[in-house]
Design a protein around this motif. Structure first.
Motif: not given
Length: 200
Positions: A59, A62, A113, A118, A130-131, A173
């Protein structure tokens, strides 16, 4: 023209705006502007940030990465004329995970992402990692538009409402196999996912 009573009320409110506000009485717009009540600046908000959330190494990488795409968000939900049935991969949509894309712009099966999500507070009190998963499509989704699936009913849109009709950052991602994971399982990623993150 103002009536006599309205003019008198306006003069009174302009003369004593603090008194009216202290008493819990409404203050007219004109009185508020005249007294400077609306001049306070809005403080910074950390809503939708990683506010206190411990990020994984992936994370963090990213979050620092450049955008692969940007797109304008629309929200959609099940029930009341919203989404019904399965997504375009034949999967059951997962609230706050499934997203619909134009596959000519963002390939289906892309794990994305989205930094703006997030730390987004979820209805159960957890925060978003965040995914998102590009597993759905739609006839109205063309080019730089995406749809977030929020769950059942209009109320399910509340956590993401601040993103509705706004442009967000999309970071590749990797790709995923099967269906988007539910919140209590880990995704099955294709081998290219680790390579994508490591190459940033």
């Amino acid at each position: 023209m103002l009536g006599t009573a309205a003019a008198l009320a306006l003069v009174w409110a302009m003369a004593f705006p603090a008194h009216a506000a202290e008493q819990g009485e409404p203050v007219s717009y004109e009185a508020a502007v005249a007294s400077g009540l609306g001049e306070e600046s809005t403080g910074a908000s950390d809503e939708g940030s990683d506010s206190g959330m411990v990020l994984t190494a992936e994370q963090q990488a990213l979050m620092a990465a450049d955008a692969d795409w940007t797109a304008r968000v629309n929200l959609y939900h099940a029930g009341g004329g919203g989404a019904t049935g399965n997504d375009s991969l034949g999967c059951r949509p997962i609230p706050m995970r499934t997203m619909a894309v134009d596959p000519r712009y963002i390939p289906r099966r892309t794990r994305l992402f989205i930094p703006e999500t997030v730390g987004m507070r979820m209805p159960d009190g957890t925060v978003h990692d965040g995914y998102w998963y590009a597993s759905d499509t739609g006839g109205a989704i063309k080019g730089q538009k995406i749809d977030f699936y929020t769950g059942h009913g209009r109320g399910s849109m509340a956590p993401a409402m601040r993103l509705n009709q706004r442009r967000v950052t999309l970071i590749d991602a990797g790709r995923f196999e099967g269906c988007p994971p539910s919140w209590d399982t880990q995704p099955t990623l294709m081998a290219s996912a680790a390579a994508n993150v490591g190459s940033r």
